[in-house]
Design an enzyme around this catalytic site. Structure first.
Site, PDB file in Angstrom:
ATOM      1  CG  LEU A  63      -1.697   1.312   1.475  1.00 12.95           C
ATOM      2  CD1 LEU A  63      -2.621   1.626   0.303  1.00 12.95           C
ATOM      3  CD2 LEU A  63      -2.490   1.224   2.778  1.00 12.95           C
ATOM      4  CD  GLU A  64       3.208   4.911  -4.279  1.00 11.89           C
ATOM      5  OE1 GLU A  64       4.303   5.425  -4.534  1.00 11.89           O
ATOM      6  OE2 GLU A  64       2.419   4.502  -5.163  1.00 11.89           O
ATOM      7  CB  ILE A  65       0.202   6.088   2.544  1.00 11.77           C
ATOM      8  CG1 ILE A  65      -0.723   4.915   2.896  1.00 11.77           C
ATOM      9  CG2 ILE A  65      -0.302   7.383   3.178  1.00 11.77           C
ATOM     10  CD1 ILE A  65      -0.866   4.637   4.373  1.00 11.77           C
ATOM     11  CB  THR A  81       4.719   2.445  -7.280  1.00 11.25           C
ATOM     12  OG1 THR A  81       3.464   3.119  -7.121  1.00 11.25           O
ATOM     13  CG2 THR A  81       5.196   1.948  -5.923  1.00 11.25           C
TER      14      THR A  81
END
Length: 763
Positions: free
Chosen positions: A509-511, A547
């Site tokens: 998960l990219e926050i 990403t």
């Protein structure tokens, strides 16, 4: 037939996966005051049975390190010297963890294979003494029993385990680039049979207690207890201890036997393995399968096979020596350093460095019941979060709810859930077409179409019906969060939460935070992600974030390579041969050609010529013909439902004919093609750290491997630079820069590291 069955049972061998660590809960116990000087291991005596308790302080898990080993030897010597003690029970005081493995940090200070081999030899000697104990020792296992923990357990005379989901046994060392180094390669084949031992050691898979009992890895199972005056975990541990103590007494009194009778198939398999020809066929089959799956990129599996083979063919002494020598060799390889770095990075990315949020998210709402929205809903309800799922159409909502149910039902089929548990979890999901209930939402995650106007519309609608404290999170893959937040009345509550598809399978998960996102909002987003079981990186806002920004130039290079005449199958073979789990052309099909076009156009506008290379026109023409990738059945390949086989889409040649680029021989060898793809990715990743998009190299490596499939054997772009050498990376980039221009110009931070060989990302 027996031989073929022995070989056939190896068909479960699967490709590498990344180790998932298990959290454990502390549990207090009482011991005599005379023994309190020990930190990790103490024991008390019940009748004539010593109860040895493992409980490493200030840690959620028990691990084996030099201090633990020293205390264990000390305790065992006392027990062996005490005539009043006739048997022993080994148990953990942490209900969710027996022993999670050896402390891999012991290897960090090793500079030679011989040093690492000595660590292996010390473990072997300790467990050999335990195996030959004159007093029977019963391992009472509850929770994770992995790596060195399992090697400890199988050196005991008997094993009892709790029959619950938290109790798993395994030897995951292969996932760290090493092998079981404390006797595991020698004891496991004798205990569970060669095929099953190979399956465990070569895949690193976890074995649940009931399966372990059938394999002969565990001798007896204990059902967990429910709640009472004490918690279920405490009651179960006490019951497990009681059963183990009684059995230890029985062993000492010779009223029960530690030897378990084998079934007919186990006897036949054991007999078959006494035949030299059968053994050689098993070795050959396993070696061929390993070479095919690892493509020679991971040295550990073949060394595991060699260690097992040596023990079976040349005897115990030769086997243990081979195990320790190969352990030492593997511990110093680049691959093991890369994989251990990923493990350590994973541990860091499973912590909330922003602290506890002021308000816990109890009511979650998700906008959009498509593939992503339904996936987010599934991982949320699965972990007990009450979730509203809103869509604009009955059809869309129904499809999303069905996706969630199917995901849960698949777990029932795999016996990971009961049907009652599935229905209970699914009841946490409420589907709807309006904003009813949003007035109680603590967080709203939007997963609507990637269009800024649409996202602005739903943001305004959400803020008009939710409370002031409610967080608005966008699951965008490329649109800058500050642009989405531009219409917000509460910009400090707006954040990006970029999930990866399929959400229930992908760990990352990219926050994404903007300059206005509050620390508490970030803490809440991380807390929700951790509850969903995600590995989390937190990055700064910007086009493509981290990403997508790394993926875009790499995919641009992929398109150029295709335009230069390399066919998709060859390109896939070259990229998987370098360590990518999915080939580059296949990856484009999986992402979606329309999504790739959208990202290429947006980031091309943001970054200009540096993101150039291949022609976006190729993607546009593919989209116009309906070649969207796997989701439409055609992309670079043709996909058929229910079939894993795929053929090249010959119509792509007709599109490429007018977009051909002349290949440049000086940069078109197979190796050059591989490095053109990888160096564009690496250069962009380092630039993200240079610009402050990334906070740490660890997060960059975790994001690349877990989100984009960067080769695990390379450890991520930053670990790759350290291990390959910054100067060599820069030299490669300069070579391609001379052929293609600024798209390969090395960033300043890379050049700085190249100019100072003592500087590394990981010191």
């Amino acid at each position: 037939m027996v031989a073929s069955r022995a070989i056939g049972s190896l068909s479960r061998f699967s490709a590498f996966r990344i180790l998932r660590s298990r959290g454990c809960i502390c549990h207090s116990f009482t011991t005599s005051s005379a023994l309190l000087s020990r930190t990790h291991i103490n024991y008390g005596v019940k009748g004539d049975v010593a109860v040895i308790r493992i409980n490493s302080p200030n840690s959620k898990v028990n691990t084996l390190n030099k201090e633990v080993q020293s205390e264990f030897v000390e305790v065992m010597n006392e027990i062996w010297a005490n005539d009043q003690i006739r048997s022993a029970v080994l148990i953990s005081s942490k209900p969710g963890c027996f022993v999670a493995g050896a402390d891999i940090n012991m290897l960090a200070s090793c500079t030679t294979p011989q040093e690492a081999a000595r660590i292996s030899q010390e473990g072997q000697k300790m467990f050999e003494k335990l195996e030959k104990s004159p007093k029977p020792v019963v391992a009472a296992i509850s929770g994770s029993c992995l790596g060195g923990g399992l090697e400890l357990a199988i050196a005991c005379q008997y094993r009892i385990a709790t029959k619950d989901r938290k109790t798993v046994l395994g030897v995951p060392e292969v996932l760290l680039g090493i092998l079981p180094g404390a006797g595991g390669t020698q004891r496991l084949p004798k205990m569970v049979g060669v095929p099953a031992a190979f399956d465990m050691m070569l895949t690193g898979r976890n074995i649940r207690a009931d399966r372990a009992k059938k394999m002969g890895l565990v001798d007896q199972l204990v059902d967990p207890l429910g709640p009472g005056i004490k918690s279920p975990e405490e009651r179960t541990i006490e019951y497990l201890e009681e059963v183990a103590v009684n059995f230890a007494k029985g062993l000492a009194d010779r009223k029960v036997s530690a030897k378990q009778s084998k079934g007919l198939m186990e006897k036949l398999t054991s007999y078959a393995m006494t035949i030299p020809f059968v053994r050689q066929q098993v070795y050959k089959t396993v070696e061929e399968k390993v070479k095919k799956q690892t493509k020679g990129l991971y040295p550990a599996p073949l060394k595991i096979i060699d260690a097992v083979k040596t023990g079976l063919e040349q005897g115990n002494d030769a086997g243990y020596l081979a195990e320790s020598e190969k352990f030492g060799e593997l511990a110093l390889t680049k691959e093991s350093k890369a994989l251990m770095g990923l493990y350590n990075g994973q541990v860091l990315c499973k912590k909330n460095k922003f602290g506890a949020p002021q308000k816990t998210v109890q009511q979650l709402a998700i906008l959009g019941a498509g593939l992503m929205g339904a996936g987010i809903a599934q991982v949320s309800v699965d972990k007990g979060l009450k979730t509203l799922l809103k869509d604009t159409t009955v059809t869309g909502l129904g499809r999303g709810q069905q996706q969630v149910f199917k995901g849960l039902n698949d777990k029932v089929k795999k016996k990971a859930l009961t049907s009652f548990e599935r229905d209970s979890i699914f009841s946490n999901l409420i589907g709807q077409l309006d904003y009813k209930g949003f007035e109680k939402a603590d967080m709203v995650i939007e997963a609507v179409f990637e269009d800024l106007a649409v996202k602005h519309k739903v943001l305004k609608e959400v803020e008009s019906v939710t409370p002031e404290h409610c967080i608005f999170a966008s699951n965008t893959s490329a649109l800058p969060i500050n642009q989405i937040a531009a219409v917000s009345q509460r910009p400090e509550k707006v954040i990006g939460m970029h999930y990866f598809s399929p959400v229930d399978k992908m760990q990352l998960l990219e926050i994404i935070t903007t300059d206005k996102t509050s620390k508490d909002t970030t803490a809440s987003a991380v807390a929700v992600g951790l509850k969903q079981g995600k590995v989390i990186i937190v990055v700064k806002d910007g086009p493509g974030f981290y990403t997508t920004r790394c993926l875009a130039p790499m995919m641009s290079e992929v398109i150029r390579i295709l335009q230069e005449g390399v066919d998709p199958k060859k390109l896939d073979a070259l990229t998987t041969g370098f360590g990518f789990p999915v080939g580059a052309a296949t990856l484009a099909d999986e992402v979606g050609i329309d999504v790739a076009q959208h990202v290429a156009e947006d980031l091309g506008k943001a970054f200009g010529e540096r993101f150039g290379g291949g022609s976006v026109e190729l993607l546009k023409l593919m989209v116009s013909k309906g070649f969207l990738g796997r989701k439409s059945g055609k992309g670079f390949y043709i996909y058929q439902s229910g079939s894993k086989n795929k053929n090249l889409n010959s119509e792509i040649d007709n599109i490429l004919v007018n977009l051909r680029l002349p290949a440049k021989p000086e940069v078109s060898s197979d190796e050059d093609i591989q490095y053109r793809v990888i160096t564009r990715f690496v250069n962009e990743a380092v630039l993200c750290l240079q610009e402050g998009i990334l906070a740490t190299p660890e997060e960059g490596d975790i994001g690349a491997v877990f989100g984009l499939g960067f080769p695990p054997c390379l450890g991520g772009p930053f670990r790759f630079v350290d291990l390959y050498g910054a100067q060599k990376v820069v030299d490669r980039l300069r070579k391609y820069e001379s052929a293609y221009g600024t798209q390969f110009t090395p960033c300043q931070l890379l050049r700085d590291l190249a100019n100072n060989s003592s500087k590394k990302f990981y010191q």
